[in-house]
Design a protein around this motif. Sequence first.
Motif, PDB file in Angstrom:
ATOM      1  N   ALA A  37     -18.314  -8.250   4.582  1.00 29.31           N
ATOM      2  CA  ALA A  37     -19.351  -7.223   4.500  1.00 29.31           C
ATOM      3  C   ALA A  37     -18.805  -5.809   4.652  1.00 29.31           C
ATOM      4  O   ALA A  37     -19.510  -4.838   4.361  1.00 29.31           O
ATOM      5  N   ASP A  38     -17.555  -5.669   5.097  1.00 32.03           N
ATOM      6  CA  ASP A  38     -16.992  -4.342   5.369  1.00 32.03           C
ATOM      7  C   ASP A  38     -16.146  -3.895   4.176  1.00 32.03           C
ATOM      8  O   ASP A  38     -15.114  -4.504   3.867  1.00 32.03           O
ATOM      9  N   ALA A  39     -16.572  -2.844   3.519  1.00 32.81           N
ATOM     10  CA  ALA A  39     -15.894  -2.371   2.310  1.00 32.81           C
ATOM     11  C   ALA A  39     -14.486  -1.862   2.590  1.00 32.81           C
ATOM     12  O   ALA A  39     -13.687  -1.702   1.659  1.00 32.81           O
ATOM     13  N   ARG A  40     -14.149  -1.616   3.842  1.00 37.84           N
ATOM     14  CA  ARG A  40     -12.807  -1.136   4.174  1.00 37.84           C
ATOM     15  C   ARG A  40     -11.778  -2.252   4.135  1.00 37.84           C
ATOM     16  O   ARG A  40     -10.571  -1.995   4.132  1.00 37.84           O
ATOM     17  N   SER A  41     -12.237  -3.512   4.129  1.00 34.99           N
ATOM     18  CA  SER A  41     -11.354  -4.660   4.297  1.00 34.99           C
ATOM     19  C   SER A  41     -11.003  -5.301   2.965  1.00 34.99           C
ATOM     20  O   SER A  41     -11.843  -5.419   2.075  1.00 34.99           O
ATOM     21  N   ARG A  42      -9.735  -5.732   2.851  1.00 37.80           N
ATOM     22  CA  ARG A  42      -9.282  -6.407   1.626  1.00 37.80           C
ATOM     23  C   ARG A  42      -8.274  -7.480   1.988  1.00 37.80           C
ATOM     24  O   ARG A  42      -7.359  -7.254   2.791  1.00 37.80           O
ATOM     25  N   TYR A  43      -8.454  -8.688   1.418  1.00 40.40           N
ATOM     26  CA  TYR A  43      -7.489  -9.769   1.597  1.00 40.40           C
ATOM     27  C   TYR A  43      -6.334  -9.603   0.613  1.00 40.40           C
ATOM     28  O   TYR A  43      -6.557  -9.280  -0.553  1.00 40.40           O
ATOM     29  N   PHE A  87       3.821 -12.041   4.302  1.00 36.38           N
ATOM     30  CA  PHE A  87       4.046 -10.796   5.035  1.00 36.38           C
ATOM     31  C   PHE A  87       5.538 -10.501   5.118  1.00 36.38           C
ATOM     32  O   PHE A  87       5.980  -9.364   4.916  1.00 36.38           O
ATOM     33  N   PHE A  88       6.340 -11.528   5.408  1.00 35.76           N
ATOM     34  CA  PHE A  88       7.765 -11.309   5.652  1.00 35.76           C
ATOM     35  C   PHE A  88       8.500 -10.889   4.378  1.00 35.76           C
ATOM     36  O   PHE A  88       9.416 -10.065   4.433  1.00 35.76           O
ATOM     37  N   ASP A  89       8.099 -11.431   3.236  1.00 35.51           N
ATOM     38  CA  ASP A  89       8.692 -10.991   1.975  1.00 35.51           C
ATOM     39  C   ASP A  89       8.248  -9.570   1.632  1.00 35.51           C
ATOM     40  O   ASP A  89       9.059  -8.739   1.201  1.00 35.51           O
ATOM     41  N   MET A  90       6.967  -9.281   1.805  1.00 34.13           N
ATOM     42  CA  MET A  90       6.450  -7.942   1.507  1.00 34.13           C
ATOM     43  C   MET A  90       7.050  -6.895   2.429  1.00 34.13           C
ATOM     44  O   MET A  90       7.273  -5.752   2.038  1.00 34.13           O
ATOM     45  N   ALA A  91       7.352  -7.298   3.672  1.00 30.51           N
ATOM     46  CA  ALA A  91       7.871  -6.343   4.660  1.00 30.51           C
ATOM     47  C   ALA A  91       9.216  -5.775   4.245  1.00 30.51           C
ATOM     48  O   ALA A  91       9.528  -4.613   4.540  1.00 30.51           O
ATOM     49  N   VAL A  92      10.024  -6.565   3.549  1.00 30.38           N
ATOM     50  CA  VAL A  92      11.383  -6.131   3.214  1.00 30.38           C
ATOM     51  C   VAL A  92      11.539  -5.813   1.725  1.00 30.38           C
ATOM     52  O   VAL A  92      12.655  -5.604   1.240  1.00 30.38           O
ATOM     53  N   ALA A  93      10.420  -5.758   1.008  1.00 29.33           N
ATOM     54  CA  ALA A  93      10.466  -5.490  -0.436  1.00 29.33           C
ATOM     55  C   ALA A  93      10.935  -4.065  -0.716  1.00 29.33           C
ATOM     56  O   ALA A  93      10.788  -3.158   0.111  1.00 29.33           O
ATOM     57  N   ASP A  94      11.474  -3.875  -1.901  1.00 32.74           N
ATOM     58  CA  ASP A  94      11.863  -2.536  -2.364  1.00 32.74           C
ATOM     59  C   ASP A  94      10.613  -1.664  -2.392  1.00 32.74           C
ATOM     60  O   ASP A  94       9.644  -1.976  -3.088  1.00 32.74           O
ATOM     61  N   PRO A  95      10.582  -0.561  -1.644  1.00 27.87           N
ATOM     62  CA  PRO A  95       9.376   0.258  -1.576  1.00 27.87           C
ATOM     63  C   PRO A  95       8.984   0.892  -2.905  1.00 27.87           C
ATOM     64  O   PRO A  95       7.838   1.308  -3.081  1.00 27.87           O
ATOM     65  N   PRO A 144      -0.408  -4.598  -3.189  1.00 31.29           N
ATOM     66  CA  PRO A 144      -0.029  -4.854  -4.589  1.00 31.29           C
ATOM     67  C   PRO A 144      -0.627  -3.856  -5.560  1.00 31.29           C
ATOM     68  O   PRO A 144      -0.146  -3.724  -6.690  1.00 31.29           O
ATOM     69  N   GLU A 145      -1.647  -3.125  -5.137  1.00 32.60           N
ATOM     70  CA  GLU A 145      -2.263  -2.123  -6.014  1.00 32.60           C
ATOM     71  C   GLU A 145      -1.598  -0.755  -5.892  1.00 32.60           C
ATOM     72  O   GLU A 145      -1.887   0.139  -6.697  1.00 32.60           O
ATOM     73  N   ALA A 146      -0.712  -0.596  -4.904  1.00 31.38           N
ATOM     74  CA  ALA A 146      -0.062   0.703  -4.689  1.00 31.38           C
ATOM     75  C   ALA A 146       1.347   0.488  -4.139  1.00 31.38           C
ATOM     76  O   ALA A 146       1.591   0.677  -2.946  1.00 31.38           O
ATOM     77  N   PRO A 147       2.292   0.081  -4.987  1.00 31.28           N
ATOM     78  CA  PRO A 147       3.673  -0.113  -4.530  1.00 31.28           C
ATOM     79  C   PRO A 147       4.225   1.142  -3.860  1.00 31.28           C
ATOM     80  O   PRO A 147       3.979   2.258  -4.311  1.00 31.28           O
ATOM     81  N   GLY A 148       4.950   0.925  -2.778  1.00 30.78           N
ATOM     82  CA  GLY A 148       5.563   2.040  -2.074  1.00 30.78           C
ATOM     83  C   GLY A 148       4.646   2.747  -1.089  1.00 30.78           C
ATOM     84  O   GLY A 148       5.071   3.711  -0.451  1.00 30.78           O
ATOM     85  N   LYS A 149       3.412   2.286  -0.947  1.00 29.47           N
ATOM     86  CA  LYS A 149       2.468   2.948  -0.047  1.00 29.47           C
ATOM     87  C   LYS A 149       2.926   2.823   1.400  1.00 29.47           C
ATOM     88  O   LYS A 149       3.472   1.797   1.814  1.00 29.47           O
ATOM     89  N   GLN A 150       2.684   3.874   2.183  1.00 25.82           N
ATOM     90  CA  GLN A 150       2.970   3.856   3.616  1.00 25.82           C
ATOM     91  C   GLN A 150       1.666   3.762   4.403  1.00 25.82           C
ATOM     92  O   GLN A 150       0.614   4.238   3.964  1.00 25.82           O
ATOM     93  N   PHE A 151       1.763   3.164   5.591  1.00 24.21           N
ATOM     94  CA  PHE A 151       0.586   2.878   6.410  1.00 24.21           C
ATOM     95  C   PHE A 151       0.716   3.528   7.780  1.00 24.21           C
ATOM     96  O   PHE A 151       1.811   3.830   8.256  1.00 24.21           O
ATOM     97  N   ASP A 152      -0.441   3.724   8.403  1.00 21.60           N
ATOM     98  CA  ASP A 152      -0.452   4.298   9.755  1.00 21.60           C
ATOM     99  C   ASP A 152      -0.117   3.266  10.817  1.00 21.60           C
ATOM    100  O   ASP A 152       0.419   3.610  11.877  1.00 21.60           O
ATOM    101  N   ALA A 153      -0.460   2.004  10.566  1.00 27.60           N
ATOM    102  CA  ALA A 153      -0.195   0.949  11.546  1.00 27.60           C
ATOM    103  C   ALA A 153      -0.003  -0.381  10.842  1.00 27.60           C
ATOM    104  O   ALA A 153      -0.675  -0.682   9.847  1.00 27.60           O
TER     105      ALA A 153
END
Length: 243
Positions: free
Chosen positions: A119-125, A130-138, A145-154
């Motif tokens: 129900a929360d529009a902020r959330s996406r599955y 996680f471990f493969d994505m964590a070390v992927a080429d930024p 997957p919709e924004a390669p190279g994106k940085q996050f606050d947490a």
Amino acid sequence: MARLFEQIDSQPSEIGEITLRRRRIPALGDRDIYEVKLGEEFLMSSMFVDAEVALSNLGLEATEGDNLSVVVGGLGLGYTAVAALRHERVGELLVVEYLEPVIRWHQQENVPLGKDLNADARSRYVHGSFFDMAVADPESGGFDPEAPGKQFDAILLDIDHSPRALLNDSSASFYTTDNITLMARQLKPRGIFAMWSNEGEDPVFMDVLKEVFTDVVCHVVSFYNPFQNRESFNTVYVARKPG
């Protein structure tokens, strides 16, 4: 009268049979208890969620700014993700989950918190490792997957039982200085990495975190365990990227 035990679903997965169960224990009150098992190993129970909630609260209380972009690694029963959405400063939440059946349980609302996440529009599955994505080429990958190279606050991680007690041996290399450094590229300057553990403070892992981050703290989260009639505890590591 509600049944005392029900197996809701059981599906094969990349790392073994994953099962969702619901039970009631009359001596502990009239409420449903949801459990997730991988093979014969218990992954999570809705009986014990204090530290999963604390992972979001401790991590996001340390995170600076507004309209935060947040990654949760590991969906489980949804407690970390829903606790993150209770923070009004969160503008976007990506929940990265390797096991597709776990995502479906939430999408189909077979677990109580699926409704809140859907129900929360902020959330996406996000279905993936996680471990493969964590070390992927930024430049070409990362957690979104919709924004390669994106940085996050947490980035809030709750997958393995601890840096030593792994769900699958393939994640062992993540808990090293090299790969934690690679993951930190996906954090904004002064962004927060927080991680749940079922065990006490790990001095070796603390040293790894201190090589990459500043303000490294291991919080103890205590809770009552009715099966053992005593206090139990988990831990939450919180660390800040320099910047």
